[in-house]
Design an enzyme around this catalytic site. Structure first.
Site, PDB file in Angstrom:
ATOM      1  N   GLU A   1      40.300  75.107  57.520  1.00  0.00           N
ATOM      2  CA  GLU A   1      40.484  73.666  57.246  1.00  0.00           C
ATOM      3  C   GLU A   1      40.669  73.406  55.745  1.00  0.00           C
ATOM      4  O   GLU A   1      41.490  72.585  55.344  1.00  0.00           O
ATOM      5  CB  GLU A   1      39.261  72.862  57.704  1.00  0.00           C
ATOM      6  CG  GLU A   1      38.946  72.947  59.174  1.00  0.00           C
ATOM      7  CD  GLU A   1      37.887  73.989  59.470  1.00  0.00           C
ATOM      8  OE1 GLU A   1      38.030  75.148  59.037  1.00  0.00           O
ATOM      9  OE2 GLU A   1      36.907  73.646  60.148  1.00  0.00           O
TER      10      GLU A   1
ATOM     11  N   HIS B   1      37.830  78.668  54.322  1.00  0.00           N
ATOM     12  CA  HIS B   1      37.913  78.340  55.752  1.00  0.00           C
ATOM     13  C   HIS B   1      39.299  77.750  56.043  1.00  0.00           C
ATOM     14  O   HIS B   1      39.920  77.156  55.153  1.00  0.00           O
ATOM     15  CB  HIS B   1      36.851  77.295  56.121  1.00  0.00           C
ATOM     16  CG  HIS B   1      35.456  77.828  56.126  1.00  0.00           C
ATOM     17  ND1 HIS B   1      34.385  77.127  56.644  1.00  0.00           N
ATOM     18  CD2 HIS B   1      34.949  79.000  55.663  1.00  0.00           C
ATOM     19  CE1 HIS B   1      33.286  77.848  56.504  1.00  0.00           C
ATOM     20  NE2 HIS B   1      33.587  78.989  55.904  1.00  0.00           N
TER      21      HIS B   1
ATOM     22  N   CYS C   1      33.652  71.804  55.597  1.00  0.00           N
ATOM     23  CA  CYS C   1      34.975  71.338  56.004  1.00  0.00           C
ATOM     24  C   CYS C   1      34.938  69.883  56.459  1.00  0.00           C
ATOM     25  O   CYS C   1      35.873  69.125  56.178  1.00  0.00           O
ATOM     26  CB  CYS C   1      35.532  72.239  57.097  1.00  0.00           C
ATOM     27  SG  CYS C   1      35.843  73.911  56.484  1.00  0.00           S
TER      28      CYS C   1
ATOM     29  N   CYS D   1      32.649  72.975  60.062  1.00  0.00           N
ATOM     30  CA  CYS D   1      31.310  73.175  59.497  1.00  0.00           C
ATOM     31  C   CYS D   1      31.026  72.020  58.519  1.00  0.00           C
ATOM     32  O   CYS D   1      31.903  71.198  58.268  1.00  0.00           O
ATOM     33  CB  CYS D   1      31.274  74.527  58.782  1.00  0.00           C
ATOM     34  SG  CYS D   1      32.164  74.520  57.212  1.00  0.00           S
TER      35      CYS D   1
HETATM   36 ZN    ZN Z   1      34.333  75.261  57.482  1.00  0.00          ZN
END
Ligand code: ZN
Length: 164
Positions: free
Chosen positions: A54, A52, A85, A82
């Site tokens: 991040e 992801h 993260c 999420c």
């Molecule tokens: Zn994430």
């Protein structure tokens, strides 16, 4: 630069993801008014669960700062983090998070949960939400719309082939 200007750059990162067929999410880390890292979602290309935006931007910033602690940094991301993260943000001790669009299906910075501001954890972050929310959300909406149209087109083509 202000939050909005930084978010615009995160949106530019997200657009780079869209070009590659990745879900368009971009992130930046700013330290003392300087962008020290930028990244975008690369889950399809890398085929790793952790890629992801991040997570990638935190890795890069760790390298630049030379520490797993990202104190005095602000993380900008176009979509609400999420759980994975948000967990990494806590682990990196990032004190401030600014995000654009809310994530109704995975958002853990206020929508489904607020992992960043739970005082049972040993770290909390200031959260600023809704910065360039429309632009960041629109990018995702149009990406998924296009994806659905492509899929539909492919299905129709397959049906045509079957008829022939
Ligand atoms: Zn994430």
């Amino acid at each position: 630069m202000n939050d909005q200007e930084y978010m615009q750059i995160a949106i530019d990162e997200a657009q780079k993801a869209a070009v590659l067929g990745e879900v368009p999410i971009g992130a930046l880390i700013v330290y003392k008014d300087e962008i020290i890292a930028s990244a975008f979602n690369l889950r399809e290309k890398l085929q790793t669960t952790g890629s992801h935006a991040e997570m990638l931007v935190i890795d890069k910033a760790n390298e630049v700062i030379g520490s797993w602690r990202l104190e005095e940094c602000t993380l900008y991301v176009t979509l609400e983090p999420c759980p994975m993260c948000a967990g990494a943000i806590l682990q990196a001790r990032i004190p401030r998070v600014v995000y654009g669009a809310k994530d109704q299906k995975a958002g853990c910075a206020g929508t489904l949960l607020n992992l960043l501001q739970d005082d049972r954890f040993n770290h909390q972050a200031e959260v600023v939400s809704g910065i360039m929310e429309e632009e960041a959300g629109e990018l995702l909406t149009s990406f998924f719309k296009e994806l659905r149209q492509k899929k539909k087109k492919r299905t129709i083509e397959m049906d045509d082939n079957n008829k022939q």
